[in-house]
Motif scaffolding. Structure first.
Motif, short mmCIF file in Angstrom:
data_model
loop_
_atom_site.label_atom_id
_atom_site.label_comp_id
_atom_site.label_asym_id
_atom_site.label_seq_id
_atom_site.Cartn_x
_atom_site.Cartn_y
_atom_site.Cartn_z
N HIS A 529 27.98 14.59 -35.71
CA HIS A 529 28.17 14.65 -34.60
C HIS A 529 28.70 13.26 -34.09
O HIS A 529 28.42 12.24 -34.35
N ALA A 530 29.81 13.37 -33.13
CA ALA A 530 30.47 12.26 -32.74
C ALA A 530 29.65 11.19 -31.98
O ALA A 530 29.85 9.98 -31.99
N ASP A 531 28.92 11.85 -31.05
CA ASP A 531 28.01 11.05 -30.12
C ASP A 531 26.69 11.24 -30.36
O ASP A 531 26.24 12.29 -29.69
N LEU A 532 25.78 10.61 -30.81
CA LEU A 532 24.46 10.82 -30.94
C LEU A 532 23.82 10.65 -29.78
O LEU A 532 22.47 11.18 -29.60
N ASN A 533 24.33 10.07 -28.79
CA ASN A 533 23.53 10.07 -27.47
C ASN A 533 23.43 11.36 -26.95
O ASN A 533 22.36 11.76 -26.40
N GLU A 534 24.44 12.16 -27.02
CA GLU A 534 24.39 13.71 -26.80
C GLU A 534 23.49 14.40 -27.25
O GLU A 534 22.85 15.23 -27.05
N VAL A 535 23.27 14.29 -28.74
CA VAL A 535 22.35 14.72 -29.55
C VAL A 535 20.84 14.40 -29.02
O VAL A 535 19.86 15.29 -28.97
N ASP B 19 20.61 8.81 -17.08
CA ASP B 19 21.61 8.69 -18.14
C ASP B 19 21.67 10.14 -18.99
O ASP B 19 22.54 10.47 -19.36
N HIS B 20 20.35 10.70 -18.85
CA HIS B 20 20.25 11.77 -19.91
C HIS B 20 20.10 13.25 -18.92
O HIS B 20 19.81 14.27 -19.45
N GLU B 21 20.48 12.98 -17.78
CA GLU B 21 20.51 14.11 -16.75
C GLU B 21 21.61 15.21 -17.21
O GLU B 21 21.02 16.39 -17.23
N ALA B 22 22.83 14.66 -17.16
CA ALA B 22 23.73 15.98 -17.61
C ALA B 22 23.44 16.62 -18.78
O ALA B 22 22.78 16.02 -20.01
N PRO B 23 23.69 17.99 -19.14
CA PRO B 23 23.34 18.65 -20.31
C PRO B 23 23.98 18.00 -21.40
O PRO B 23 25.17 17.47 -21.34
N SER B 24 23.56 18.29 -22.67
CA SER B 24 24.13 17.78 -23.77
C SER B 24 25.35 18.56 -24.09
O SER B 24 25.24 19.73 -23.97
N ASN B 25 26.31 17.64 -24.51
CA ASN B 25 27.27 18.69 -25.19
C ASN B 25 27.50 18.68 -26.64
O ASN B 25 28.52 19.09 -27.42
N ALA B 26 26.23 18.45 -27.32
CA ALA B 26 26.27 18.40 -28.83
C ALA B 26 26.18 20.00 -29.08
O ALA B 26 25.35 20.70 -28.43
#
Lengths: 544, 179
Positions: A529-535, B19-26
């Motif tokens: 995963h490129a961005d773990l903050n997204e995870v 900061d975490h409001e937008a849905p994840s793009n993972a």
């Protein structure tokens, strides 16, 4: 799937409560588990009859279709799996302990927080949901007696206690016990677990030291340490991992009501130093200290002796600690004595019996639990010493012993609680030598450390909503504004990813609960995963 | 991630709720519900009952396991107009067996239901192996997670009308055969 019959009146008689999905978790552990609400004493040995134990040997079966060596969690899980899948299966568990199978985690956690003064005898604890249960997986009435196993109509599970398997004849499909009895089998599980390691300096220190040293693993160790904690003034725990830290916190809490001194020492820089990244290990150490423990870090024990009525521990840097009793929590040595006679491979990297992804060592022989060094398709060869792994692997072994041929795939998890502010669940490879990415909820004026619940016995940690403090407008007359924790220091809750070659191989959920399935999924996917903050967003760490 | 604070090999990020409001793009890989490696729920893809489902607790493995399997199988496969009406004898057999082991199958008098729990106390609940409501959570959850029992919006099995409230883990009650 089919919910059509769920509301059917006939079906109501075996009503399955669909809402509580968590409680079907096999391991029957604490927070999810129902209590029977039954008093359970550990007394398989004191079975009644007037015939006093003259050396009349108990008769036991000469053959067991399913023979499980070891009477711990993995064995019990396997027994249940076998019985579920093979109707009428006859399963014989052989254990050298006097106890029926029980769960280990409460011995270093919940049992210490019980309000019940007779907890040492009842061995019952309060689960997360407030209900009590015993550490024993099942009461004696669940089991069939060994004598009856071969004849009982629908089969069952029998436990032979106080017997050790000392030899295994793989060609002949039979084992020999310490009293020379032979028992043959069709399928065999080795779930022998391990024994606590000791420090050489203690082993060599003579009887006055060793009799004041506890190697903590079993029920009897819990009972003995409980007594020691009431009879002595100072206990020193050597070891900074799970067991050492949990016991330190348990004893530390006990010391609040007594004048017991609790010291914990270990070579690392902080508690859980081999598991947590340094910043978190340091933070945790501070928490352990606030539980009343004197923590001595970077401590290498050089010598231990008994002098002037005290156990004297000399550290390599010259510091000396004088104490009344020592608990050594320095690891587990997997029990592989049967490897030689059985011709089984022992793993030189991780210890334990070497088995494949299906937990098989050789034809008709499987290994599960602490003693199994197995091939994990996703994470590579490893050996895991946690309760849930014993459950998962025991269950899988039981499935494969009844023909399933499934590899280890459902990743087990583990957890620990260290005082009211530190509770975490983890999964996969959680090794502090790996690079980590930690995503934490930024502290605001509203966040406070979770209050320790005063629910009797339950709350080592709280599941309550974060209590908000009123964020008062700053006025000159306000004596002092509510302290906003320094954000760099406040690792109140979050998720930590452990990386190996850019892939997440381990995850810790730090004071964040009910998200394990997401964590398991990420490990299973094994993606970069490129961005773990997204995870991290997937975990909703800001919500409770 | 240039905004992460590096401490040696460890990276630390603090995030606010916003900061975490937008849905994840993972991206997560879609699960295959028929993956043979995965733990299954109560009903297998073939339609058979998974006796090893953790949701059954010890019911299929205890001393009354055989009777339980017979009763539940009969019910499951019944195509009668009143489903399971031909299974009364099986249920009776099960009940008789369970009465011999009150320690394992306690009889409860409460009104709220006739839940029949497993020998080791777990009133069974299946792991729904249909697509879970919450797409981030794969089904089934069969770990021994010590996480607290969530309220009914936890990510897995949806509550049914007859479910007991989660805080109220009732031990098994007695089974009244429908008559």
């Amino acid at each position: 799937q089919t919910s059509a019959w769920e509301n059917d009146p006939m079906f109501s008689m075996i009503k399955i409560d669909f809402s509580e999905e968590k409680k079907f978790c096999f391991p029957l552990y604490s927070r999810m588990e129902h209590a029977w609400g039954l008093p359970l004493t550990a007394e398989p040995a004191t079975v009644a009859p007037a015939e006093v134990p003259a050396p009349t040997p108990v008769e036991f079966p000469s053959h067991a279709p399913y023979l499980l060596i070891g009477g711990g969690t993995a064995s019990f899980a396997a027994a249940r799996s076998i019985r579920a899948r093979d109707p009428g299966a006859r399963v014989l568990i052989i254990t050298d302990e006097p106890d029926l199978p029980y769960m280990r985690p409460p011995l270093s956690k919940e049992l210490w927080f019980s309000d019940d003064p007779s907890v040492v005898d009842t061995l019952r604890f309060k689960q997360w949901n407030g209900k009590e249960r015993s550490i024993y997986f099942q009461p004696p009435s669940f089991y069939v007696s060994p004598q009856d196993l071969e004849k009982v109509e629908n089969g069952g599970v029998a436990v032979l206690t106080g017997k050790k398997v000392v030899h295994m004849d793989v060609r002949g499909n039979k084992v020999t016990l310490s009293d020379n009895t032979e028992i043959s089998y069709d399928k065999c599980l080795i779930a022998t677990g391990g024994v606590p390691r000791n420090l050489q300096v203690i082993e060599r220190a003579g009887e006055e030291v060793t009799k004041r040293t506890t190697l903590f693993r079993k029920v009897e160790d819990f009972k003995a340490l409980d007594k020691v904690s009431r009879d002595t003034k100072s206990i020193t725990i050597i070891g900074g991992g799970f067991l050492g830290s949990e016991l330190a916190c348990a004893l530390g809490r006990r010391s609040a009501d007594s004048d017991l001194e609790v010291i914990q020492m270990f070579p690392e820089k902080g508690n859980m130093g081999k598991v947590l990244p340094e910043y978190l290990s340091n933070w945790t150490t501070a928490k352990v200290k606030s539980e009343g423990v004197t923590v001595i870090t970077e401590a290498l024990v050089k010598a231990v002796s008994y002098k002037d009525g005290k156990v004297e521990i000399k550290l390599k840097d010259g510091r000396v600690v004088k104490t009344d009793h020592v608990v050594a929590a320095v690891g587990l040595e997997p029990s592989v004595e049967l490897a030689k006679s059985a011709g089984l491979e022992v793993d030189s990297d991780f210890g334990g019996f070497r088995v494949n992804a299906e937990l098989q060592a050789r034809s008709n022989i499987w290994v599960a639990g602490d003693a199994a060094c197995f091939y994990d398709i996703r994470l590579g060869r490893r050996r895991v010493e946690h309760h849930d792994h014993a459950v998962v692997s025991g269950r899988l072994a039981g499935e494969n012993m009844t023909g399933a041929n499934k590899p280890y795939w459902h990743q087990s998890m583990f957890w620990s609680d260290l005082g009211p502010d530190v509770g975490y669940e983890a999964i996969g490879i959680v090794d502090s030598s790996l690079p980590t990415v930690g995503v934490f909820a930024k502290a605001t004026a509203k966040d406070t450390p979770k209050a320790a619940t005063e629910k009797s016995g339950t709350g080592i940690r709280s599941e309550s909503e974060t209590e908000g403090t009123a964020s008062s407008p700053v006025a000159s007359s306000t004596p002092e504004p509510p302290p906003v924790p320094e954000q760099k220091d406040n690792y109140g809750k979050g998720v930590i990813f452990y990386l190996r070659d850019k892939v997440v191989v381990g995850i810790i959920l730090w004071n964040v609960f009910n998200r394990m399935p997401v964590a398991r999924k990420i490990i299973k996917d094994g993606e970069e995963h490129a961005d773990l903050n997204e995870v991290a967003k997937l975990f909703n760490i800001h919500e409770d | 991630m240039s905004y992460c604070k590096q401490e040696g090999k460890d990276c630390i990020i603090f995030v606010t709720k916003e900061d975490h409001e937008a849905p994840s793009n993972a991206e997560l890989i879609a699960d295959d519900p028929n993956d043979p490696y995965e733990d299954q729920g109560l009903i297998l893809p073939s339609g058979e009952i998974n006796w090893n489902c953790p949701c059954l607790g010890g019911m299929a493995s205890g001393p009354c396991g055989t009777q339980f399997k017979e009763a539940f199988s009969c019910f499951h496969y019944s195509n009668e107009e009143v489903k399971g009406s031909e299974c009364i004898d099986n249920f009776r057999g099960m009940q008789e067996c369970m009465q011999k082991y009150p320690e394992l199958y306690p009889q409860e008098d409460e009104n709220e239901g006739v839940a029949m729990g497993g020998a080791d106390g777990a009133t069974p609940a299946p792991a729904e192996d249909s697509t879970p409501a919450d797409s981030t959570a794969p089904a089934p959850a069969e770990d021994s997670s010590p996480a607290p029992v969530a309220s009914s919006d936890s990510t897995l099995s949806p509550p049914t009308p007859e479910s007991a409230p989660s805080s109220d883990n009732t031990p098994p009650t007695d089974s009244q055969p429908a008559s």
